[in-house]
Motif scaffolding. Structure first.
Motif, mmCIF file in Angstrom:
data_model
loop_
_atom_site.group_PDB
_atom_site.id
_atom_site.type_symbol
_atom_site.label_atom_id
_atom_site.label_comp_id
_atom_site.label_asym_id
_atom_site.label_seq_id
_atom_site.Cartn_x
_atom_site.Cartn_y
_atom_site.Cartn_z
ATOM 1 N N VAL A 1 -1.064 3.518 5.722
ATOM 2 C CA VAL A 1 0.065 4.274 5.019
ATOM 3 C C VAL A 1 0.808 5.133 5.722
ATOM 4 O O VAL A 1 2.208 6.061 5.203
ATOM 5 C CB VAL A 1 -0.746 4.665 3.241
ATOM 6 N N TYR A 2 -0.660 6.385 5.705
ATOM 7 C CA TYR A 2 0.254 7.669 6.159
ATOM 8 C C TYR A 2 1.118 7.377 7.564
ATOM 9 O O TYR A 2 1.524 7.821 8.108
ATOM 10 C CB TYR A 2 -1.398 8.208 7.027
ATOM 11 N N ARG B 1 -5.666 4.054 4.192
ATOM 12 C CA ARG B 1 -5.011 4.383 4.039
ATOM 13 C C ARG B 1 -3.735 5.058 5.185
ATOM 14 O O ARG B 1 -3.556 5.259 5.441
ATOM 15 C CB ARG B 1 -4.770 6.080 3.367
ATOM 16 N N GLU C 1 1.765 7.059 -7.559
ATOM 17 C CA GLU C 1 0.507 7.602 -7.502
ATOM 18 C C GLU C 1 1.601 9.146 -7.554
ATOM 19 O O GLU C 1 0.646 9.534 -8.720
ATOM 20 C CB GLU C 1 -0.162 7.265 -6.941
ATOM 21 N N TYR D 1 1.501 4.279 -2.827
ATOM 22 C CA TYR D 1 0.895 5.754 -2.828
ATOM 23 C C TYR D 1 2.055 6.548 -3.597
ATOM 24 O O TYR D 1 2.518 7.187 -4.145
ATOM 25 C CB TYR D 1 1.155 5.675 -1.233
ATOM 26 N N GLU E 1 0.852 -0.972 -0.063
ATOM 27 C CA GLU E 1 0.456 -0.136 -0.064
ATOM 28 C C GLU E 1 0.959 1.645 0.082
ATOM 29 O O GLU E 1 0.339 1.763 -0.219
ATOM 30 C CB GLU E 1 -1.186 0.232 1.467
ATOM 31 N N THR E 2 1.990 1.124 0.779
ATOM 32 C CA THR E 2 2.788 2.159 1.158
ATOM 33 C C THR E 2 3.657 2.693 -0.628
ATOM 34 O O THR E 2 3.515 3.587 -1.001
ATOM 35 C CB THR E 2 3.934 2.111 1.577
ATOM 36 N N ASP F 1 2.265 15.491 1.277
ATOM 37 C CA ASP F 1 2.651 15.044 -0.073
ATOM 38 C C ASP F 1 3.817 16.279 -0.469
ATOM 39 O O ASP F 1 4.724 15.904 -1.114
ATOM 40 C CB ASP F 1 1.992 14.979 -0.858
ATOM 41 N N ARG G 1 -3.157 16.255 4.426
ATOM 42 C CA ARG G 1 -2.332 14.839 3.732
ATOM 43 C C ARG G 1 -1.883 15.552 1.983
ATOM 44 O O ARG G 1 -0.535 15.235 1.963
ATOM 45 C CB ARG G 1 -3.473 13.850 2.814
#
Length: 202
Positions: free
Chosen positions: A132-133, A129, A40, A37, A33-34, A82, A78
């Motif tokens: 992931v976060y 997520r 993407e 991310y 999942e990381t 990013d 988020r």
């Protein structure tokens, strides 16, 4: 429209290969999942589907996020994470040009992802997520270095790039920077004084 979608898919595959190579090279384990991310994020930047970071100062973005409510607050945290990750991993020259320290950017980004992870429980779409976060928050500096390495595989190396990389290694003594220099044919060694070094070009 179909051409754009195909191009985005191709970019994701291309960046995925380079990200996996960097992770494997440094023996860093990252959940699927990381990885997805990060791919993407890279692909969105590559196609210009995401605005360049640094247009709005990180401190002002943090202020906006703290003052927002509901899902908008999560979105802004988020976005701050990013932006900080892209700055630290893809636009390091911009950080140095603005007189910002890498530590400051890492703190802002890691904290933003941590807040996003806490707020994600409020949204069914974002709840997937959470891990992931948390991962991006905990290992922000590591993932920033990996993105920087991915970026460097996409650009033509110049003597100026090598000098900048070597200067950073002299300042930090980072083993990862030393490994990257070695791959470029530069073999960094510390001088007896500890603060100076030499290199051999092949």
């Amino acid at each position: 429209m179909s051409t754009v979608i195909e191009t985005f898919a191709d970019l994701r595959f291309w960046f995925r290969e380079r990200l996996d190579d960097a992770l494997g090279r440094h023996r860093i384990d990252a959940p699927e999942e990381t990885r997805a991310y990060l791919v993407e994020l890279l692909a969105a930047m590559g196609l210009g589907r995401r605005r360049a970071p640094g247009l709005r100062p990180l401190a002002l973005q943090l202020k906006d996020a703290r003052e927002a409510q509901g899902i908008e607050r999560l979105r802004l945290y988020r976005a701050l994470g990013d932006d900080a990750l892209c700055l630290a991993g893809l636009f390091r020259d911009h950080i140095e040009g603005r007189g910002l320290s890498a530590g400051y950017v890492h703190t802002m980004g890691g904290g933003a992802y941590e807040s996003a992870g806490v707020l994600a429980v409020q949204s069914a779409n974002e709840a997937v997520r959470i891990d992931v976060y948390r991962d991006l928050s905990r290992r922000f500096a590591t993932f920033a270095e990996l993105l920087e390495e991915v970026r460097e595989t996409t650009t033509l190396r110049t003597p100026q790039d090598i000098v900048k990389l070597y200067d950073r290694w002299r300042r930090t003594g980072s083993p990862r920077l030393a490994a990257r220099l070695t791959r470029e044919g530069v073999y960094p060694t510390r001088g007896h004084g500890g603060g100076s070094g030499g290199s051999t070009l092949h």
